[in-house]
Design an enzyme around this catalytic site. Structure first.
Site, mmCIF file in Angstrom:
data_model
loop_
_atom_site.group_PDB
_atom_site.id
_atom_site.type_symbol
_atom_site.label_atom_id
_atom_site.label_comp_id
_atom_site.label_asym_id
_atom_site.label_seq_id
_atom_site.Cartn_x
_atom_site.Cartn_y
_atom_site.Cartn_z
ATOM 1 N N TYR A 32 0.823 -1.215 0.000
ATOM 2 C CA TYR A 32 0.000 0.000 0.000
ATOM 3 C C TYR A 32 0.857 1.265 0.000
ATOM 4 C CZ TYR A 32 -4.671 -1.968 0.889
ATOM 5 O OH TYR A 32 -5.876 -2.597 0.792
ATOM 6 N N LYS A 82 3.365 -15.270 2.725
ATOM 7 C CA LYS A 82 3.564 -16.000 1.469
ATOM 8 C C LYS A 82 5.071 -16.179 1.335
ATOM 9 C CE LYS A 82 2.000 -17.758 -2.406
ATOM 10 N NZ LYS A 82 1.189 -18.976 -2.470
ATOM 11 N N ASP A 140 -2.736 -18.241 0.977
ATOM 12 C CA ASP A 140 -3.709 -18.971 0.151
ATOM 13 C C ASP A 140 -4.381 -20.085 0.960
ATOM 14 O OD1 ASP A 140 -1.177 -20.106 0.220
ATOM 15 O OD2 ASP A 140 -1.161 -20.745 -1.872
ATOM 16 N N ASP A 154 -6.354 -7.031 4.296
ATOM 17 C CA ASP A 154 -7.490 -6.394 3.630
ATOM 18 C C ASP A 154 -8.374 -7.463 2.992
ATOM 19 O OD1 ASP A 154 -9.047 -4.300 2.461
ATOM 20 O OD2 ASP A 154 -8.026 -4.688 0.564
ATOM 21 N N ASP A 189 -12.361 -9.130 4.343
ATOM 22 C CA ASP A 189 -13.599 -9.125 3.550
ATOM 23 C C ASP A 189 -14.123 -10.555 3.456
ATOM 24 O OD1 ASP A 189 -13.439 -6.338 2.905
ATOM 25 O OD2 ASP A 189 -14.254 -6.742 0.908
HETATM 26 C C1 IPM Z 1 -10.405 -1.071 3.962
HETATM 27 C C2 IPM Z 1 -10.640 -0.501 2.587
HETATM 28 C C3 IPM Z 1 -9.456 0.393 2.222
HETATM 29 C C4 IPM Z 1 -8.224 -0.478 2.236
HETATM 30 C C5 IPM Z 1 -9.605 1.121 0.870
HETATM 31 C C6 IPM Z 1 -10.842 1.964 0.814
HETATM 32 C C7 IPM Z 1 -8.390 1.929 0.548
HETATM 33 O O1 IPM Z 1 -10.846 -1.516 1.661
HETATM 34 O O2 IPM Z 1 -10.321 -0.299 4.930
HETATM 35 O O3 IPM Z 1 -10.341 -2.290 4.097
HETATM 36 O O4 IPM Z 1 -7.920 -1.161 1.240
HETATM 37 O O5 IPM Z 1 -7.529 -0.475 3.241
HETATM 38 MN MN MN Z 2 -10.896 -3.525 2.492
#
Ligand code: IPM
Ligand code: MN
Length: 354
Positions: free
Chosen positions: A142, A190, A222, A246, A250
């Site tokens: 990032y 990884k 993975d 990240d 999700d």
């Molecule tokens: C999160 C979001 C952010 C990230 C984006 C919006 C930059 O997806 O907070 O998880 O990737 O960190």
């Molecule tokens: Mn995110």
């Protein structure tokens, strides 16, 4: 107690979900006799529109001078279809994380009995799952430089960088949490491919020795991606680098039942930020349909982490559970009638106030 917070709604559904969370914070403060002061500021696309900068200096000053930051979401599709846009809303979030030194993003993943049916995963696999993802937040791909394009535009590159110090502090934090939980740390990397991952493993192996009472395991990302949905109960504290964290969180929201349910706390050197893990959901902006619970639960984390007010946080969680059990929930998790964002917020506020 005096609570002085910065409120940054951001973009898209940010304004609507933050409005609910703020009302909840006010209700809790009233109930427990805390003195709340807060100030709002711009971040993201709305900040670019107003000032040209996605994280304006005034916003940063406000955050630095506050005890905690309550954050909504960032992102606007008008920037997604413009690869040449020089500034992007997301840079506001990244700048905030970097400038506040928020190197740890803590994302608790739990199940809610009233929501178990919503998960596409087999109920018996997820019932009772309770893990904590600790995502490194200010390093890795990032932030690594160089990043960009070749002159002819046909080659692009990102750079993943980690230093020993960055790895040490986040891995130590993971052990701290594991000791307050079930004494297990999963270190995700990884290392079979990436040099940064090999450094993670090397540094972690040293730190591991300081915590003989904690079980440590090393897994490739993975494999974790697969086991997270196959066998989520095997995890306690999961620690990993920025981008793996990240993506895995999700994925982990599927265990809870909706991306609209996962809160997070970003902590580090300066003021901590409390933010839902989801994005700005632009398709829903202004429609009063987005799930406010991730943000409301982030407010609970704020009471607990920033102010050490455990009872206050617990009351918010109780209210959120009650709203779900009563079925006062938004469309993403509703089985019967779907309620509006504001109706869910109002219900929770009333529950807290009574
Ligand atoms: C999160 C979001 C952010 C990230 C984006 C919006 C930059 O997806 O907070 O998880 O990737 O960190
Ligand atoms: Mn995110």
């Amino acid at each position: 107690m005096k609570l002085n917070i910065a409120v940054l709604p951001g973009d898209g559904i940010g304004e609507e979900i933050i409005a609910q969370a703020l009302d909840v914070v006010k209700a809790v403060c009233k109930k427990f006799d805390h003195e709340l002061t807060y100030q709002k500021a711009l971040v993201g696309a709305c900040a670019i529109d107003a000032t040209g900068n996605p994280y304006p200096d005034e916003t940063h000053e406000l955050c630095l001078n506050s005890d905690a930051v309550l954050f909504g979401a960032i992102g606007d599709p008008k920037y997604d279809h413009n690869p040449l846009a020089k500034v992007r809303p997301e840079q506001g979030l990244l700048a905030m994380r970097k400038k506040l030194g928020l190197y740890a993003n803590i994302r608790p993943v739990t199940t809610f009995p009233s929501l178990i049916h919503k998960s596409p995963l087999k109920n018996e696999l997820i019932e009772g799952a309770d893990l904590m993802c600790i995502r490194e937040l200010t390093g890795g791909i990032y932030f690594g430089r160089p990043q960009g394009r070749s002159e002819d535009g046909n080659t692009a590159y990102d750079t993943c960088v980690y230093t020993r110090e960055e790895i040490e502090r986040i891995v130590r934090l993971a052990y701290d949490y594991a000791q307050k939980r079930r004494n297990k740390v999963t270190i995700v990397d990884k290392a079979n491919v990436l040099a940064t991952s090999r450094l993670w493993r090397e540094v972690s192996r040293e730190i591991e020795k300081e915590f003989p009472n904690v079980e440590t395991e090393y897994m490739f990302v993975d494999n974790v991606a697969m086991q997270l949905v196959q066998w989520p109960k095997r995890f306690d504290v999961v620690v990993t680098e920025n981008m793996f964290g990240d993506i895995l969180t999700d994925e982990a929201s599927v265990i809870t039942g909706s991306l609209g349910m996962l809160p997070s706390a970003s902590i580090g050197i300066h003021t901590s930020v409390f933010e839902p893990i989801h994005g700005s959901y632009p398709q829903a902006a202004g429609k009063d349909i987005a799930n406010p619970l991730a943000t409301v639960l982030s407010a609970a984390l704020m009471f607990e982490y920033a102010f050490d007010l455990q009872e206050e946080g617990a009351l918010i969680r109780k209210a959120v559970n009650a709203s779900m059990e009563t079925g006062v929930v938004t469309e993403d998790i509703a089985t019967e009638k779907a309620y509006k964002t504001s109706e869910v917020g109002k219900w929770i506020v009333e529950y807290i106030s009574k």
